[in-house]
Design an enzyme around this catalytic site. Structure first.
Site, PDB file in Angstrom:
ATOM      1  CG  ASP A  52      -2.030  -0.847   1.196  1.00 58.26           C
ATOM      2  OD1 ASP A  52      -2.247  -1.575   0.075  1.00 58.26           O
ATOM      3  OD2 ASP A  52      -3.058  -0.656   1.831  1.00 58.26           O
ATOM      4  CG  HIS A  62      -4.393   2.761  -1.047  1.00 60.90           C
ATOM      5  ND1 HIS A  62      -5.219   2.284  -0.400  1.00 60.90           N
ATOM      6  CD2 HIS A  62      -3.296   3.293  -0.055  1.00 60.90           C
ATOM      7  CE1 HIS A  62      -4.819   2.264   0.920  1.00 60.90           C
ATOM      8  NE2 HIS A  62      -3.720   2.680   0.936  1.00 60.90           N
ATOM      9  CG  HIS A 111      -3.754   7.144   2.257  1.00 60.00           C
ATOM     10  ND1 HIS A 111      -3.777   7.107   3.582  1.00 60.00           N
ATOM     11  CD2 HIS A 111      -3.446   6.067   1.819  1.00 60.00           C
ATOM     12  CE1 HIS A 111      -3.645   5.867   3.893  1.00 60.00           C
ATOM     13  NE2 HIS A 111      -3.407   5.525   2.690  1.00 60.00           N
ATOM     14  CG  HIS A 118       1.823  -0.088   5.194  1.00 59.72           C
ATOM     15  ND1 HIS A 118       1.106  -1.118   5.843  1.00 59.72           N
ATOM     16  CD2 HIS A 118       0.722   0.777   4.475  1.00 59.72           C
ATOM     17  CE1 HIS A 118      -0.148  -0.973   5.767  1.00 59.72           C
ATOM     18  NE2 HIS A 118      -0.551   0.077   5.011  1.00 59.72           N
TER      19      HIS A 118
HETATM   20 ZN   LIG Z   1      -2.679   3.190   2.639  1.00 57.34          ZN
END
Ligand SMILES: [Zn+2]
Length: 239
Positions: A54, A105, A109, A201
């Site tokens: 991500d 995504h 954010h 991540h």
């Molecule tokens: Zn994220």
């Protein structure tokens, strides 16, 4: 008379708090949303998993993770943000050229909860446009920031026949696991199942341990007979 109104007020307050609490639980659920399909893993008997990353792309860590994946012969899925991709389109092109899948995504954010339809539309469509500018031609799946969604986002996605891709293995969400690459690998090996979607991540400096864990995850899972698939490939293996 006053007591009667006080009672009604109390009931309303309790009802509101209960509704808000339920909404909060639903907004972060990994398995339920009001509209469309939410996918935390794919049901299959085959030993296949999807490795998903991500945020980003960010210079430095993107090249590093690309080289680790290349060495391991693994294709992964990168859920990029529009804002970061706009700054680093060349990195997006590198991901695509190496055969990885790109997912959306959001642009900024933000938590996609209690947002207007026009905000949600911009976040999704602008990021899709940027993803297409990298030359990526496959399906673009969506993953909500922080896994949060309530009404408008799932409704918009369902109207456009798009799935929400979540995850069922998230080692770096737990500080005691995420602070140590060895523990991240151990956690993944202990919790993965056929059809799992692993979330990591690796983009930011605070996530060095996650980046360090990628090689161990690849070696460990391959040693247990797992094959790595992109999210779209995994979805096509659903039984
Ligand atoms: Zn994220």
């Amino acid at each position: 008379m006053l007591r009667k109104w006080l009672k009604i007020l109390l009931v309303l307050v309790v009802a509101f708090v209960a509704l808000a609490a339920t909404g909060f639980q639903i907004s972060k659920s990994r398995t339920f949303q009001f509209f469309g399909e939410i996918v935390p893993r794919v049901s299959t008997n085959q030993k296949v998993v999807a490795l998903t990353f991500d945020d980003g792309p960010i210079p430095g860590s993107t090249e590093e993770v690309l080289s680790i994946l290349n060495e391991g012969g693994v294709k992964a899925t990168f859920f990029v943000t529009g804002a970061e991709l706009e700054q680093n389109l060349d990195l997006g092109r590198k991901l695509v050229a190496a055969g990885h899948e790109l997912g959306n995504h959001s642009f900024s954010h933000s938590r996609m909860v209690l947002k207007t339809p026009s905000f949600v539309k911009f976040e999704i469509e602008r990021t899709d446009e940027l993803i297409r500018q990298t030359g990526y031609q496959g399906p673009i799946h969506f993953r909500p920031p922080y896994g949060k969604k309530l009404f408008v986002l799932p409704y918009y996605l369902s109207q456009h026949s798009r799935k929400s891709i979540i995850w069922d293995v998230e080692p770096d969400s737990f500080p005691e696991v995420g602070s140590d690459a060895g523990k991240i690998v151990e956690y993944v090996l202990a919790n993965v199942k056929p059809g799992s979607i692993i979330l990591l991540h690796v983009m930011y400096p605070s996530r060095k341990e996650s980046l360090k864990s990628v090689k161990g995850i690849i070696v460990g899972l391959k040693g247990r007979g797992y094959e790595f698939k992109t999210v779209s490939e995994l979805l096509s293996l659903k039984t």
